[in-house]
Design a protein around this motif. Structure first.
Motif, PDB file in Angstrom:
ATOM      1  N   SER A   1       0.831  -1.195   0.000  1.00  0.00           N
ATOM      2  CA  SER A   1       0.000   0.000   0.000  1.00  0.00           C
ATOM      3  C   SER A   1       0.873   1.255   0.000  1.00  0.00           C
ATOM      4  CB  SER A   1      -0.956   0.003   1.195  1.00  0.00           C
ATOM      5  OG  SER A   1      -0.235  -0.087   2.411  1.00  0.00           O
ATOM      6  N   LYS A   2       0.224   2.390  -0.135  1.00  0.00           N
ATOM      7  CA  LYS A   2       0.917   3.649  -0.376  1.00  0.00           C
ATOM      8  C   LYS A   2       1.899   4.039   0.733  1.00  0.00           C
ATOM      9  CE  LYS A   2      -0.347   8.522  -0.922  1.00  0.00           C
ATOM     10  NZ  LYS A   2      -1.495   9.420  -1.189  1.00  0.00           N
TER      11      LYS A   2
ATOM     12  N   SER B   1      -0.250  -0.473  -4.266  1.00  0.00           N
ATOM     13  CA  SER B   1      -1.541  -1.156  -4.088  1.00  0.00           C
ATOM     14  C   SER B   1      -1.877  -2.051  -5.280  1.00  0.00           C
ATOM     15  CB  SER B   1      -2.655  -0.127  -3.856  1.00  0.00           C
ATOM     16  OG  SER B   1      -2.464   0.536  -2.628  1.00  0.00           O
TER      17      SER B   1
ATOM     18  N   TYR C   1      -8.363  -1.988   2.274  1.00  0.00           N
ATOM     19  CA  TYR C   1      -7.520  -0.799   2.240  1.00  0.00           C
ATOM     20  C   TYR C   1      -8.338   0.351   1.654  1.00  0.00           C
ATOM     21  CZ  TYR C   1      -3.551  -3.901   3.104  1.00  0.00           C
ATOM     22  OH  TYR C   1      -2.688  -4.821   3.656  1.00  0.00           O
TER      23      TYR C   1
ATOM     24  N   ASP D   1      -5.438   5.702   3.091  1.00  0.00           N
ATOM     25  CA  ASP D   1      -4.206   5.279   3.759  1.00  0.00           C
ATOM     26  C   ASP D   1      -4.498   4.499   5.036  1.00  0.00           C
ATOM     27  OD1 ASP D   1      -2.877   6.673   1.776  1.00  0.00           O
ATOM     28  OD2 ASP D   1      -2.748   8.501   2.959  1.00  0.00           O
TER      29      ASP D   1
END
Length: 265
Positions: free
Chosen positions: A52-53, A72, A112, A115
């Protein structure tokens, strides 16, 4: 003239992270040196990861990458300097809710959103992951009400995940579905796949597939390896088994990506 300059006047080196260049989740010091070398000679370098970010940006900054990264699983392209999303594809809410409703109750679900990570019940893997990566974790008794769903992660025993992955692929061909580990399956928007994000990144950089080098090891990498003019698998990986005709690099422990790139620049 270097080998890479003979292959492309404006090469973009794009790589997966886990299983391709990271060793035990860490950035090898040799990779940091290579990133600095690539920047010095003016070669674009970035990555496309399922991470993820928040953690992806940490890796980007650790490597001093100054062009956008894909994270992602391809659902997001992010500017490394500002953390602003340039490209973003959320999952169709109706499709996600249908999947959640029909899942085996033994499967743990993590969604998700932006964030953050949301779960219907806490489980050790996601708690440990969010703690390590400093991602906010929330528990919700109604995941269907969540907005901005980027990726859905399903975690369970190997047999259940294998069956679930096959069923989802058969019944939801409008979604990107990949078994990322034997006990984990990841769901995202079809538009948010690695290959579609790579195409968008090429457009942003005013490049074409003829300039693209891509390196990957997993099921989510296969389409992009085939698409890139210069696509590489990692030896002994799932991707190398599925496309044995593709060129391969050595595993991260043997610094395969680093040694190969150093040999052509």
């Amino acid at each position: 003239m270097s080998i890479i300059e003979r292959l492309s006047a404006n090469p973009l080196l794009l790589t997966d992270l886990d299983g391709t260049v990271l060793y035990d989740g860490s950035i090898p010091k040799e990779l940091k040196k290579l990133s600095a070398k690539l920047k010095k000679v003016g070669i674009h370098f970035s990555f496309a990861t399922g991470r993820s970010k928040v953690p992806a940006l940490k890796y980007a900054r650790g490597l001093d990458i100054d062009i956008p990264i894909i994270c992602s699983g391809g659902a997001i392209i992010t500017d490394t300097e500002t953390g602003t999303d340039i490209y973003r594809h959320e999952i169709n809410n109706e499709a996600v809710n249908q999947i959640i409703k029909n899942l085996d109750p033994a499967i743990n679900i993590a969604i998700y959103c932006n964030d953050e990570v949301h779960v219907n019940k806490r489980f050790k893997w996601i708690e440990d992951y969010c703690q390590r990566q400093k991602i906010k974790l929330f528990e919700s008794n109604n995941l269907s009400k969540l907005n901005n769903k980027i990726v859905v992660l399903l975690v369970g025993n190997e047999e259940i995940i294998e069956t679930t992955n096959k069923n989802l692929k058969q019944n939801h061909n409008n979604l990107e579905i990949n078994k990322i580990f034997s006990n984990m399956c990841e769901i995202s928007s079809k538009q948010g796949s690695k290959i579609n994000s790579a195409k968008n990144l090429l457009k942003l950089l005013n490049l074409s597939k003829d300039d693209l080098f891509y390196f990957g090891d997993g099921s989510a990498d296969i389409d992009l390896i085939k698409y890139a003019k210069y696509g590489f698998t990692v030896k002994e990986s799932f991707a190398s088994q599925m496309i044995p005709e593709a060129k391969s690099i050595e595993i991260p422990k043997k610094l395969g990506f680093i040694n190969y790139i150093n040999s052509i620049i």
